[in-house]
Design an enzyme around this catalytic site. Structure first.
Site, PDB file in Angstrom:
ATOM      1  CG  ASP A 469      -2.197   0.800   0.964  1.00  0.00           C
ATOM      2  OD1 ASP A 469      -2.139   1.753   0.170  1.00  0.00           O
ATOM      3  OD2 ASP A 469      -3.237   0.508   1.575  1.00  0.00           O
ATOM      4  CD  GLU A 663      -6.874   5.580   1.931  1.00  0.00           C
ATOM      5  OE1 GLU A 663      -6.166   4.895   2.654  1.00  0.00           O
ATOM      6  OE2 GLU A 663      -6.605   5.808   0.736  1.00  0.00           O
TER       7      GLU A 663
HETATM    8  C1  BGC Z   1      -5.128   2.970   0.029  1.00  0.00           C
HETATM    9  C2  BGC Z   1      -5.197   1.929  -1.064  1.00  0.00           C
HETATM   10  C3  BGC Z   1      -4.997   2.568  -2.403  1.00  0.00           C
HETATM   11  C4  BGC Z   1      -3.718   3.363  -2.417  1.00  0.00           C
HETATM   12  C5  BGC Z   1      -3.428   4.040  -3.731  1.00  0.00           C
HETATM   13  C6  BGC Z   1      -3.909   3.854  -0.112  1.00  0.00           C
HETATM   14  O1  BGC Z   1      -3.943   4.908   0.786  1.00  0.00           O
HETATM   15  O2  BGC Z   1      -5.119   2.332   1.283  1.00  0.00           O
HETATM   16  O3  BGC Z   1      -6.419   1.253  -1.012  1.00  0.00           O
HETATM   17  O4  BGC Z   1      -4.991   1.559  -3.386  1.00  0.00           O
HETATM   18  O5  BGC Z   1      -3.767   4.351  -1.418  1.00  0.00           O
HETATM   19  O6  BGC Z   1      -4.309   5.064  -3.969  1.00  0.00           O
END
Ligand code: BGC
Length: 790
Positions: A469, A663
């Site tokens: 990640d 998130e």
């Molecule tokens: C997220 C992932 C995502 C990545 C790229 C991260 O902060 O947890 O789900 O794929 O960013 O955008």
């Protein structure tokens, strides 16, 4: 007259339709390997060096008879063709559904096919032509634009032939399948029967080893350096293997950052690929594909996974992800970060909506459908992207739903709750896996050998690559070298260069040092690079053009795709409560729609749409809930009140819910700010009830919530985050379609009953699998349709 091509090893008796005019063509034959028909052989057509379309033959290995396009669309939205003889023509969409709005029209001795009344949506179609005792198929991409030199409405034969020659869009057919040497056959005669084409199985492993042997250590290391929107100097100077971008990156630096039209996205990604055109290993372009390619303005955005899970219908989920496959590829994306197959256990987590279900069983079924939809069964399909399932493992089980967080438990919990989805995804061919930010029993998943190497690669036989990640090897006490050693293959760098972060060395230097040190470290780095290169061979990137096919870009946001998303919206609605006789609503009822959620596509879409955290307002093309009501009930019957004042008519439909989030920002950390477990805007229901009208409450939320405050509503519908096609909600409330959705995760009794663990150890308000019909009786248990249980 049939001609012998060099590739004919034996002419087999396969009948073909000979349209007999130059400009059209028929190809037929059998693809064999080792003397046996090859199952699922594929044929695609090439014109001007570009692969235009895709066709999957029958399971026997026969690839035809396959006919080429001989005419052009008569007008935007119509399919045009000419053919001789009495023919019956059926048209199917890419998903095999019959398109009914067609008629065959006799046109001066020839047949043409065109959409009746409404325009044919932009999409890929398959035409089945039956006549003269034969059956043939023709693949057609409708870009919605009238073809150059479209057939005149009453085009005479000569005219037709002339145009057909001009439009001889097909000059080569490519026959092959992932893992087999593709054969390109020039169409010299338009009625050729190629006969039997024998394919040789490609020894991908030998190709990978041969390429690695030709690469310098810097080139091998370059396969593992994943920079966020790198400079051209870094692409060529560091021999990058992949390019990615985060939630706020993209062609537009304006507002919202990271968005762009399909054409802008295609150009943006093609630029990276073209800069890298001299590299030994072609660039993979990677972006988050969460519910369709939501960062593309005008894309089809279907419900977030939480809603798809509630359909209990793997067929519609596979179709949605097929739409994502086509549209993402039209945006120049070769690998998509998704599906997220988290199994959310605590609804305070701001990513609950990214998971399909709180149950590993339903998650397994949906993970399989999503992978098959996005990738198809053949990674070399130019209308598909490689899926990266995430976040491995246990992201949905973090304590208090924190992101990133700590997941703890016994091994049995991990194996029974969080791993089954991955087993199903890998079995379905998932190309890549993203490691989680979270820890499992104190060990970071990013450098967890037991998970990455022992379980995923050794026990499950996963031969794709593990991506980390965002900047994960530079955070949370991780270390790039330890992560590589544990089995991580590609560390995602949340930066525009490989400069190293937090005082730690760059990925390039770590990988090169490990290569130079020899032994197991060097072997590990070579294995990681081999995994990246292997996928590129599987995707046939060494033979496919570097630029995105503009005909595929033109399919982004097509009506056919929106129809699929709308079907998913209808099927995702879960009726939690109703009063006898209230539903379905009468189409002549006077209805007051209440609340901002009734007319806001941004709120319908939630996070990962245009902006990373989502946006309010109607920047994204689509249909609001209100527009859906107006199109069925008529504008004269629908009124709107933002604040619940002035409710008139027969029924109030109150639309309430959460504001968009993604998130971390969506986590409910202290129970109050900025999101809460209690359904927001409950006062609108109270106010509507005070009007004395029956109240139907439609909730737009990314998680099950505490709804104690709105239980006075006469009917309550969980509509989740339905995406751009909000019109599907009215279609079900008015009874044009039935309620079939059921909860994919248990609904908590109140805010204090967290964590719910899908109802285990608590008494939920509504259990996993709960869902009512309009008459208030429970729907049957289990999956619907042709869903395949894992
Ligand atoms: C997220 C992932 C995502 C990545 C790229 C991260 O902060 O947890 O789900 O794929 O960013 O955008």
């Amino acid at each position: 007259m049939k001609k012998s091509l060099k590739l004919i090893l034996a002419v087999v008796a396969v009948s073909s339709v000979a349209f007999g005019q130059s400009g059209d063509f028929t190809v037929s034959g059998i693809v064999k390997t080792g003397g046996q028909p090859l199952e699922g052989a594929t044929a695609s057509y090439t014109s001007l060096g570009k692969r235009l379309s895709w066709d999957i033959s029958g399971s026997t290995g026969a690839f035809g008879p396959t006919t080429g396009i001989i005419g052009a669309p008569k007008s935007p939205g119509s399919i045009g063709m000419i053919a001789h003889g009495p023919l019956a023509i059926e048209v199917f969409d890419v998903l095999g559904n019959k398109v009914t709005s067609f008629s065959t029209v006799l046109d001066k001795g020839k047949y043409s096919v065109e959409a009746v009344s409404s325009k044919l949506p932009k999409s890929v179609y398959l035409m089945k032509i039956t006549g003269n005792g034969t059956v043939s198929y023709q693949t057609y991409i409708n870009t919605g634009k009238a073809g150059v030199g479209s057939l005149a409405t009453n085009g005479a034969s000569a005219n037709g032939v002339l145009l057909a020659k001009k439009l001889a869009v097909v000059d080569t057919v490519r026959i092959g399948k992932t893992g087999y040497t593709p054969v390109k056959v020039a169409i010299q005669s338009y009625t050729d029967d190629i006969g039997t084409v024998t394919l040789t199985k490609i020894d991908i492993e030998s190709e990978v080893s041969a390429l690695l042997a030709k690469m310098s250590n810097a080139e091998i290391a370059g396969q593992l350096i994943q920079i966020d929107c790198p400079s051209s100097g870094d692409i060529t100077g560091k021999f990058l293997g992949t390019v990615f971008g985060g939630g706020t990156d993209g062609p537009s630096s304006g507002s919202p950052t990271g968005s762009g039209t399909a054409a802008q996205w295609a150009a943006f990604n093609d630029n990276f690929r073209n800069i890298g055109s001299g590299l030994k290993s072609p660039i993979l372009t990677e972006w988050d594909v969460i519910h369709g390619y939501g960062k593309c303005k005008g894309a089809t955005v279907y419900p977030h996974n939480i809603g798809l899970g509630c359909t209990w219908d793997t067929t519609v989920v596979q179709k949605c992800y097929r739409v994502a496959g086509i549209e993402s590829r039209g945006c120049g994306i070769l690998l998509g970060y998704g599906p997220c197959i988290a199994v959310p256990q605590d609804y305070r987590w701001g990513r609950v909506y990214e998971g399909f279900s709180g149950s590993p069983v339903l998650t397994q079924a949906m993970a399989r459908a999503a992978v098959l939809g996005s990738q198809t069964t053949d990674l070399s399909n130019p209308l598909a992207y490689a899926a990266c399932v995430k976040h491995f493992a246990g992201d949905g089980g973090s304590t208090q739903g924190l992101n990133p967080g700590a997941t703890t438990g016994d091994e049995a919990t991990l194996e029974s709750i969080h791993l089954p989805g991955y087993a199903a995804a890998i079995k379905a061919g998932a190309a890549s896996v993203m490691s989680s930010y979270s820890t499992w029993n104190g060990t970071n998943c990013t450098q967890n050998k037991a998970l990455l190497t022992d379980w995923l690669k050794t026990s499950q036989g996963f031969d794709g690559y593990v991506n980390s990640d965002w900047s994960a090897t530079y955070q949370f006490g991780n270390d790039t070298k330890l992560a590589f050693q544990a089995g991580l293959d590609v560390p995602m760098l949340g930066a525009n260069s490989d400069a190293g972060q937090n005082g730690k060395p760059s990925v390039g230097s770590v990988a090169t040092d490990m290569l130079n040190s020899g032994g197991t470290d060097a072997a590990r780095i070579k294995d990681a690079a081999a995994r990246v290169i292997r996928l590129k061979y599987k995707m046939d990137l060494f033979h496919q053009p570097l630029s995105t096919n503009s005909a595929v870009t033109a399919l982004v946001g097509s009506q056919a795709h929106r129809d699929i998303a709308r079907e998913a919206v209808r099927k995702s609605l879960v009726l939690l409560k109703t009063t006898t006789g209230l539903l379905p609503l009468s189409k002549t009822a006077k209805i007051t729609l209440v609340g901002p959620h009734a007319q806001d596509i941004g709120m319908q879409c939630g996070g990962w749409t245009l902006g990373w955290q989502g946006l309010t307002g109607n920047s994204m093309p689509g249909t609001t809930i209100r527009q859906g009501f107006e199109s069925i009930g008529g504008t004269g019957n629908i009124s709107y009140s933002a604040d619940g004042n002035g409710i008139t008519g027969d029924v109030a439909v109150v639309c309430i819910g959460e504001q968009p989030y993604a998130e971390t920002a969506g986590d409910i950390v202290d129970g109050t700010v900025p999101h809460t477990m209690s359904i927001p805007e409950a006062n609108l229901v109270t106010q509507a009830k005070a009007s004395g009208k029956p109240v139907v409450c439609v909730m737009i939320t990314g998680r099950p919530m505490d709804i104690s405050a709105i239980m006075t509503a006469d009917a309550i519908v969980a509509a989740w985050l339905p995406g751009t096609e909000g019109g599907g909600i009215a279609e079900v409330l008015y009874g044009n379609y039935k309620f079939t959705g059921k909860l994919g995760m248990a609904w908590p009794a109140n805010a204090n009953s967290e964590p719910t663990k899908n109802g285990v150890g608590t008494t939920p308000r509504y259990a996993y699998g709960f869902g009512l019909k309009a008459d208030g009786t429970q729907l049957p248990a289990g999956l619907y349709g042709s869903g395949v249980n894992p």
